[in-house]
Design a protein around this motif. Structure first.
Motif, PDB file in Angstrom:
ATOM      1  N   HIS A   2      -3.892   1.032  -5.740  1.00  0.00           N
ATOM      2  CA  HIS A   2      -3.272   0.179  -6.743  1.00  0.00           C
ATOM      3  C   HIS A   2      -1.791   0.535  -6.867  1.00  0.00           C
ATOM      4  CE1 HIS A   2      -7.300  -1.077  -7.723  1.00  0.00           C
ATOM      5  NE2 HIS A   2      -7.648   0.195  -7.842  1.00  0.00           N
ATOM      6  N   LEU A   3      -1.008  -0.392  -7.424  1.00  0.00           N
ATOM      7  CA  LEU A   3       0.435  -0.228  -7.510  1.00  0.00           C
ATOM      8  C   LEU A   3       0.876  -0.370  -8.958  1.00  0.00           C
ATOM      9  CD1 LEU A   3       3.177  -0.018  -6.007  1.00  0.00           C
ATOM     10  CD2 LEU A   3       3.106  -2.521  -5.748  1.00  0.00           C
ATOM     11  N   GLN A  23      -5.641   7.081  -6.819  1.00  0.00           N
ATOM     12  CA  GLN A  23      -5.917   5.655  -6.626  1.00  0.00           C
ATOM     13  C   GLN A  23      -4.676   4.783  -6.778  1.00  0.00           C
ATOM     14  OE1 GLN A  23      -9.758   4.296  -8.621  1.00  0.00           O
ATOM     15  NE2 GLN A  23      -9.297   6.134  -9.824  1.00  0.00           N
ATOM     16  N   VAL A  24      -3.522   5.396  -7.093  1.00  0.00           N
ATOM     17  CA  VAL A  24      -2.354   4.585  -7.458  1.00  0.00           C
ATOM     18  C   VAL A  24      -1.084   5.100  -6.793  1.00  0.00           C
ATOM     19  CG1 VAL A  24      -1.877   5.956  -9.536  1.00  0.00           C
ATOM     20  CG2 VAL A  24      -1.085   3.598  -9.423  1.00  0.00           C
ATOM     21  N   LEU A  25      -0.238   4.164  -6.387  1.00  0.00           N
ATOM     22  CA  LEU A  25       1.136   4.452  -5.994  1.00  0.00           C
ATOM     23  C   LEU A  25       2.030   4.013  -7.137  1.00  0.00           C
ATOM     24  CD1 LEU A  25       3.460   5.159  -4.049  1.00  0.00           C
ATOM     25  CD2 LEU A  25       3.280   2.817  -3.138  1.00  0.00           C
ATOM     26  N   THR A  58      -4.255  -3.236   1.990  1.00  0.00           N
ATOM     27  CA  THR A  58      -4.918  -2.185   1.208  1.00  0.00           C
ATOM     28  C   THR A  58      -4.665  -2.300  -0.294  1.00  0.00           C
ATOM     29  OG1 THR A  58      -3.050  -0.629   1.403  1.00  0.00           O
ATOM     30  CG2 THR A  58      -4.739  -0.575   3.143  1.00  0.00           C
ATOM     31  N   LEU A  59      -3.825  -3.266  -0.699  1.00  0.00           N
ATOM     32  CA  LEU A  59      -3.478  -3.410  -2.107  1.00  0.00           C
ATOM     33  C   LEU A  59      -4.695  -3.744  -2.955  1.00  0.00           C
ATOM     34  CD1 LEU A  59      -1.303  -3.704  -4.377  1.00  0.00           C
ATOM     35  CD2 LEU A  59      -1.194  -6.135  -3.754  1.00  0.00           C
ATOM     36  N   ILE A 302      -7.293  -1.959 -14.280  1.00  0.00           N
ATOM     37  CA  ILE A 302      -6.456  -1.789 -13.101  1.00  0.00           C
ATOM     38  C   ILE A 302      -7.300  -1.651 -11.835  1.00  0.00           C
ATOM     39  CG2 ILE A 302      -4.795  -0.236 -11.960  1.00  0.00           C
ATOM     40  CD1 ILE A 302      -3.690   0.386 -14.742  1.00  0.00           C
ATOM     41  N   THR A 303      -8.403  -0.953 -11.935  1.00  0.00           N
ATOM     42  CA  THR A 303      -9.191  -0.631 -10.738  1.00  0.00           C
ATOM     43  C   THR A 303     -10.282  -1.649 -10.426  1.00  0.00           C
ATOM     44  OG1 THR A 303     -10.652   0.787 -12.074  1.00  0.00           O
ATOM     45  CG2 THR A 303      -8.773   1.847 -10.981  1.00  0.00           C
ATOM     46  N   ALA A 304     -10.317  -2.766 -11.178  1.00  0.00           N
ATOM     47  CA  ALA A 304     -11.307  -3.799 -10.872  1.00  0.00           C
ATOM     48  C   ALA A 304     -11.130  -4.287  -9.447  1.00  0.00           C
ATOM     49  CB  ALA A 304     -11.161  -4.971 -11.850  1.00  0.00           C
ATOM     50  N   SER A 305     -12.235  -4.512  -8.765  1.00  0.00           N
ATOM     51  CA  SER A 305     -12.190  -4.852  -7.338  1.00  0.00           C
ATOM     52  C   SER A 305     -11.717  -6.281  -7.126  1.00  0.00           C
ATOM     53  CB  SER A 305     -13.587  -4.678  -6.730  1.00  0.00           C
ATOM     54  OG  SER A 305     -13.599  -5.070  -5.383  1.00  0.00           O
ATOM     55  N   ASN A 306     -10.739  -6.424  -6.208  1.00  0.00           N
ATOM     56  CA  ASN A 306     -10.297  -7.731  -5.720  1.00  0.00           C
ATOM     57  C   ASN A 306     -10.154  -7.652  -4.213  1.00  0.00           C
ATOM     58  OD1 ASN A 306      -9.873  -9.425  -8.104  1.00  0.00           O
ATOM     59  ND2 ASN A 306      -8.296  -7.944  -8.664  1.00  0.00           N
TER      60      ASN A 306
END
Length: 310
Positions: A2-3, A23-25, A58-59, A302-306
């Motif tokens: 995630h960003l 899990q985040v940049l 990968t976003l 934020i981490t919900a799958s898309n």
């Protein structure tokens, strides 16, 4: 991956990124030299010096945390580099908006269209709202029979009025005393014993109440940094009717996230008055230790799958 796009001084992002871990940049865009960016005909890549990387394949999701800090023009070439980097990040946001808009959890374009007046008109369909007018000719107004406050529209500090630069907080006024030729947001003064703020996370409402009797003025922000403002808020359960009205308002505004500011006439928050939505404001101070579920709800949001951007 995630960003999170933010700035180095964003305390809410500090807490949030700690919870998100690997899990985040996080991109602090005024520190643009610390990141590698690449955009070509096939997609994009953003990475930091620690090896964390986000690409179009990968976003996960993007949280735009209103990265206000910039780089001074006096820094010459560094300022120019920042402007180029910001244009590139904006282009990435634009491509995600076109290909997978659900990944933009807070969309800068949407926020630009959700001004204070649109909020008040929209909320009035579902909630009580104060009378208001935005005017540069207050001398022509009909102000009789009500009490009024003046508020800032932009919320910007006044340059060279400090240090630090002064901010115009909400103030009780007689609008007839205001000078013509200046734009003023004048709003009916609502005499209520409680401030109510609600963190709205993708349909879930987290309410917090503050007793106004202990405030030094009308605007609770003047007490920021004091024990009252930092720890005086207590969680409150909202009635089903108020929750529905808030969800309907946010749906009409097409917002999935935000902090709503209201006034409450009772401790049970059944009689409330809508003031505004801060669609990308601070909220972490309400649940720093995670006891009230706000931080966990934002992490899940934020981490919900898309699906990745094609």
């Amino acid at each position: 991956m995630h960003l999170v796009i933010t700035s180095a001084e964003d305390a809410t992002a500090h807490l949030l990124c700690e919870r998100l871990g690997g899990q985040v940049l996080r991109v602090n865009w005024e520190a643009w030299e610390q990141y590698d960016i690449e955009i070509d005909a096939h997609g994009f890549r953003l990475s930091d010096r620690y090896g964390r990387e986000v690409t179009n394949t990968t976003l996960g999701n993007i949280l735009w945390r209103k990265p206000v800090p910039s780089v001074s023009r006096t820094q010459g070439e560094r300022w120019y580099g920042f402007q180029e980097f910001r244009a590139g990040v904006t282009a990435i946001l634009g491509e995600v908006r076109r290909q997978a808009p659900e990944k933009l959890l807070v969309d800068p374009e949407r926020l630009a269209r959700t001004d204070r007046f649109h909020q008040l008109r929209t909320a009035s369909r579902h909630l009580t709202t104060p009378n208001w007018v935005y005017t540069s000719t207050p001398s022509r107004g009909n102000w009789c029979g009500r009490r009024w406050v003046v508020k800032s529209m932009a919320g910007q500090p006044i340059p060279y009025s400090g240090p630090p630069d002064r901010v115009m907080f909400t103030r009780a006024v007689d609008p007839g005393d205001l000078a013509d030729g200046w734009p003023w947001l004048v709003q009916e003064l609502i005499d209520a014993p409680y401030d109510l703020t609600v963190v709205y996370v993708n349909g879930v409402c987290f309410g917090f109440l503050l007793e106004r009797a202990f405030l030094p003025g009308l605007d609770w922000r003047e007490a920021i940094g004091t024990q009252l403002a930092d720890s005086g808020w207590r969680p409150v359960t909202l009635s089903a009717g108020v929750e529905k009205a808030l969800r309907d308002t946010m749906a009409d505004l097409e917002l999935r996230f935000g902090r709503l500011d209201l006034l409450a006439h009772d401790a049970d928050c059944r009689d409330v008055v809508f003031l505004e939505v801060n669609a990308n404001g601070q909220w972490a101070w309400l649940d720093i230790d995670g006891r009230h579920g706000v931080m966990e709800a934002v992490v899940r949001f934020i981490t919900a799958s898309n699906d990745p951007v094609a």
